[in-house]
Design a protein around this motif. Structure first.
Motif, short mmCIF file in Angstrom:
data_model
loop_
_atom_site.label_atom_id
_atom_site.label_comp_id
_atom_site.label_asym_id
_atom_site.label_seq_id
_atom_site.Cartn_x
_atom_site.Cartn_y
_atom_site.Cartn_z
N THR A 253 0.83 -1.20 0.00
CA THR A 253 0.00 0.00 0.00
C THR A 253 0.87 1.26 0.00
N LEU A 254 1.92 1.24 0.81
CA LEU A 254 2.82 2.39 0.89
C LEU A 254 3.50 2.64 -0.46
N ARG A 256 2.53 1.84 -3.43
CA ARG A 256 1.57 2.35 -4.41
C ARG A 256 1.40 3.86 -4.25
N GLN A 257 1.30 4.33 -3.01
CA GLN A 257 1.13 5.75 -2.77
C GLN A 257 2.38 6.54 -3.16
N LEU A 258 3.54 5.99 -2.85
CA LEU A 258 4.79 6.67 -3.22
C LEU A 258 4.95 6.75 -4.73
N LEU A 260 2.47 6.86 -6.88
CA LEU A 260 1.46 7.79 -7.40
C LEU A 260 1.93 9.24 -7.31
N ILE A 261 2.74 9.59 -6.29
CA ILE A 261 3.18 10.97 -6.16
C ILE A 261 4.55 11.20 -6.80
#
Length: 384
Positions: A253-254, A256-258, A260-261
């Motif tokens: 999950t982490l 994926r977020q990293l 995305l940004i």
């Protein structure tokens, strides 16, 4: 097993596993070549002190970015084993040095773009009289050989699905972190409907059951070499897909977020006058705060290979899977592959190979088993 082996990055996590396996295999000579001479020499002295092998072990300092020195070091080798990653940064200079002196070569290259670059050098490799075996590690490596084993078992093979899982508690190297960030960034290659196609990383989620102590893990599209090499050697396969994931699951999950940004990209950022890529910054941050990422993990990584097709006129699926320490899965496979090339040099034509193109699956899996790495095999035949 005779031969003079040079292991680049031989003092690192994966490289030291190669060195130890070569030592216990009683090859003639192993040279531990590493930019960290103290660590390389410490390993050499440790092995000499054990007295468990007749292998001559020594250490030498080398910076693979120094092409002239690298050539001097590898000139008298029978084979060069390269464990210095990430390979999207460091593969090409080493290959250039190896080919300039016509040496045989094995690596654990797990990056898709450098694999494409080297595959495009096939004519040059052949003309150099070298035997170059790329991706001879865990994944790629074991996964490719398992795909070949399934291909040989089935009468017709349509598709190969591969999954891997890595644990932060199972590896500490900066190169591993950089590789993972690279593999989950942007569009990555998959072989779909008989064509190499680029798809967004981190998509197409599946839950795969890996052997103990791992269990069920979420995996996603990741960039790896298998979709590039397997269709070249396993004819008429129409699909090759690779998914990967991390444990514990919160890291998926982490990441994926990293991604995305944009923090996993190679875009350059300016930090108070210091220019660095976002990926390099993130990788070094993770590497320097590793204990918090190791928390909750298990000291094991895994692989899973599914081969689909027909057997005796019926639909059939054969699956291979295994779990062990990453350094064993990777380093021991590279050692086995290198020893194969040295032993069979007169029987293997000069040229460029992936594991599925030159390694006999039954022999290789037997070699792994002899070292305590178990590969589970399950066959399902679908009755009418």
């Amino acid at each position: 097993m005779s031969g003079r082996y040079i292991v680049l990055g031989g003092a690192g996590d994966m490289g030291s596993a190669v060195v130890r396996d070569l030592y216990l295999s009683n090859v003639d000579e192993v040279i531990i070549a590493d930019i960290n001479y103290d660590a390389a020499n410490k390993l050499a002295l440790e092995l000499k002190g054990q007295g468990k092998s007749s292998t001559n072990v020594s250490a030498v300092k080398v910076d693979i970015n120094d092409g002239e020195t690298l050539v001097k070091i590898i000139r008298d080798a029978d084979i060069v084993i390269n464990t210095v990653g990430p390979f999207y940064k460091y593969e090409k200079p080493v290959i250039d040095a190896v080919l300039s002196v016509g040496k045989d070569y094995v690596d654990i290259n797990d990056d898709y773009d450098s694999t494409i670059e080297i595959m495009n050098m096939a004519d040059r490799v052949r003309d150099s009289n070298s035997r170059v075996l790329i991706g001879m590690g865990w994944t790629p490596g074991i996964t490719n050989v398992c795909a070949h084993a399934g291909y040989d078992y089935l009468d017709e093979t349509r598709e190969v699905n591969i999954a891997w899982v890595g644990s932060a508690a199972d590896a500490m190297g900066l190169a591993v972190i950089l590789h993972v960030l690279h593999a989950i960034t942007g569009n990555v290659p998959m072989y779909i409907n008989s064509e190499l196609t680029y798809v967004p990383a981190l998509q197409s989620e599946l839950a795969i059951e890996f052997p103990d102590p791992i269990g069920k893990v979420r995996v996603f599209y990741t960039g790896h070499p298998e979709p590039i090499t397997i269709p070249k050697y396993l004819r008429n396969v129409r699909g090759v897909v690779v998914r990967g994931g991390l444990i514990p699951d919160w890291q998926n999950t982490l990441l994926r977020q990293l991604a995305l940004i944009g923090l996993t990209e190679e875009r350059i950022v300016d930090v108070q006058g210091v220019k660095i890529s976002a990926r390099e910054f993130l990788a070094h941050f993770v590497h320097q705060t590793y204990e918090q990422f190791r928390s909750g993990g298990v000291e094991a990584s895994g692989f899973w290979v599914e081969v689909k097709g027909t057997k005796g006129g019926k639909e059939a699926i054969i699956r291979y899977s295994g779990a062990d320490r990453m350094f064993k899965l990777t380093g021991w496979s590279a050692s086995i592959g290198a020893q194969f090339l040295v032993k069979n040099r007169s029987n293997v034509n000069p040229g460029l190979y992936a594991p599925e193109g030159v390694i006999d699956p039954a022999w290789f899996l037997n070699e792994l088993g002899g070292r305590g790495i178990s590969v589970r095999r399950e066959v399902t035949v679908i009755e009418d």
